[in-house]
Write a protein that holds these residues in place. Structure first.
Motif, mmCIF file in Angstrom:
data_model
loop_
_atom_site.group_PDB
_atom_site.id
_atom_site.type_symbol
_atom_site.label_atom_id
_atom_site.label_comp_id
_atom_site.label_asym_id
_atom_site.label_seq_id
_atom_site.Cartn_x
_atom_site.Cartn_y
_atom_site.Cartn_z
ATOM 1 N N UNK A 169 0.835 -1.211 0.000
ATOM 2 C CA UNK A 169 0.000 0.000 0.000
ATOM 3 C C UNK A 169 0.868 1.258 0.000
ATOM 4 N N UNK A 170 1.963 1.224 0.720
ATOM 5 C CA UNK A 170 2.887 2.360 0.737
ATOM 6 C C UNK A 170 3.422 2.644 -0.667
ATOM 7 N N UNK A 171 3.756 1.602 -1.416
ATOM 8 C CA UNK A 171 4.245 1.793 -2.780
ATOM 9 C C UNK A 171 3.131 2.238 -3.723
ATOM 10 N N UNK A 172 1.917 1.770 -3.498
ATOM 11 C CA UNK A 172 0.782 2.257 -4.293
ATOM 12 C C UNK A 172 0.677 3.771 -4.120
ATOM 13 N N UNK A 173 0.753 4.221 -2.885
ATOM 14 C CA UNK A 173 0.652 5.660 -2.604
ATOM 15 C C UNK A 173 1.821 6.450 -3.193
ATOM 16 N N UNK A 174 2.990 5.843 -3.243
ATOM 17 C CA UNK A 174 4.158 6.512 -3.827
ATOM 18 C C UNK A 174 4.023 6.635 -5.349
ATOM 19 N N UNK A 175 3.639 5.556 -6.009
ATOM 20 C CA UNK A 175 3.598 5.542 -7.465
ATOM 21 C C UNK A 175 2.295 6.077 -8.055
ATOM 22 N N UNK A 176 1.269 6.140 -7.236
ATOM 23 C CA UNK A 176 -0.042 6.611 -7.696
ATOM 24 C C UNK A 176 -0.605 7.555 -6.639
ATOM 25 N N UNK A 177 -0.013 8.752 -6.545
ATOM 26 C CA UNK A 177 -0.390 9.685 -5.474
ATOM 27 C C UNK A 177 -1.846 10.140 -5.577
ATOM 28 N N UNK A 178 -2.378 10.545 -4.463
ATOM 29 C CA UNK A 178 -3.783 10.932 -4.354
ATOM 30 C C UNK A 178 -4.160 11.980 -5.393
ATOM 31 N N UNK A 179 -3.308 12.955 -5.642
ATOM 32 C CA UNK A 179 -3.664 14.025 -6.578
ATOM 33 C C UNK A 179 -3.827 13.528 -8.018
ATOM 34 N N UNK A 180 -3.343 12.337 -8.353
ATOM 35 C CA UNK A 180 -3.518 11.775 -9.690
ATOM 36 C C UNK A 180 -4.758 10.889 -9.808
ATOM 37 N N UNK A 181 -5.268 10.430 -8.704
ATOM 38 C CA UNK A 181 -6.311 9.407 -8.711
ATOM 39 C C UNK A 181 -7.644 9.892 -9.252
ATOM 40 N N UNK A 182 -7.981 11.118 -9.002
ATOM 41 C CA UNK A 182 -9.308 11.599 -9.342
ATOM 42 C C UNK A 182 -9.237 12.753 -10.335
ATOM 43 N N UNK A 183 -8.135 12.845 -11.058
ATOM 44 C CA UNK A 183 -7.879 13.984 -11.945
ATOM 45 C C UNK A 183 -8.918 14.146 -13.047
ATOM 46 N N UNK A 184 -9.445 13.062 -13.579
ATOM 47 C CA UNK A 184 -10.363 13.156 -14.716
ATOM 48 C C UNK A 184 -11.812 12.865 -14.366
ATOM 49 N N UNK A 185 -12.131 12.797 -13.107
ATOM 50 C CA UNK A 185 -13.514 12.474 -12.744
ATOM 51 C C UNK A 185 -14.397 13.692 -12.829
#
Length: 185
Positions: A169-185
């Motif tokens: 989970x720590x690596x998920x957060x590093x490679x896919x940060x929160x600010x990228x997750x909902x960018x196109x919604x």
């Protein structure tokens, strides 16, 4: 519809590998699926019938009606899986073809290594992280497989069991940060 997710950021998971010694324990994947659900991270799971069975087993372990990873499973041809990986933000998987496809497409990935030495099987590129715990039975730097015949003669699968959901989970957060997750919604 599973494919509406293609218009928004998503990750791809692949749960199996060439042999069971290279697969993350079901409980660990269950904890990761709980995290993905609670975090609102969109994901798809690729694979074959073996993956479908593992997903059902994970659902039984999770035992939460709101978290149903089987709804996000897609069985695709290899070329279709490759296209899905190319469109994703991140791939999570063991030492297997999808992991190396992500490397070839320069897609971020998290490689889960145990009985195979990542020095021999590491994906190409720089956008990936490896989780690998060197144990008493791990491969030496100049060998591809662990001392237990690549896990085929291992009764415990200590290497894969030592990978925690917390570090994944720590690596998920590093490679896919929160600010990228909902960018196109």
């Amino acid at each position: 519809d599973k494919f509406t997710v293609l218009d928004i950021p998503f990750i791809v998971l692949h749960l199996t590998s060439g042999w069971s010694a290279k697969e993350l324990p079901l409980v660990t994947f269950g904890e990761v699926f709980k995290y993905l659900h609670l975090s609102g991270i969109k994901y798809l799971i690729i694979g074959d019938n073996k993956d479908k069975i593992r997903i059902q087993e994970i659902s039984n372990i999770i035992d939460d009606e709101t978290i149903k990873p089987e709804k996000y499973f897609v069985k695709l041809k290899l070329s279709q899986s490759a296209e899905l990986i190319k469109r994703s933000k991140l791939l999570i998987g063991s030492d297997s073809a999808p992991l190396h496809m992500a490397g070839a497409f320069n897609i971020s990935s998290i490689g889960l290594f145990g009985p195979t030495n990542p020095g021999f099987s590491n994906p190409v590129g720089t956008n990936h992280r490896i989780i690998y715990h060197k144990l008493h039975c791990s491969a030496s730097d100049d060998n591809q497989y662990c001392t237990r015949n690549g896990g085929f003669a291992c009764p415990l699968y200590e290497c894969m069991n030592s990978i925690s959901s917390t570090e994944l989970i720590s690596l998920i957060n590093e490679l896919y940060p929160v600010n990228e997750r909902f960018a196109n919604e």
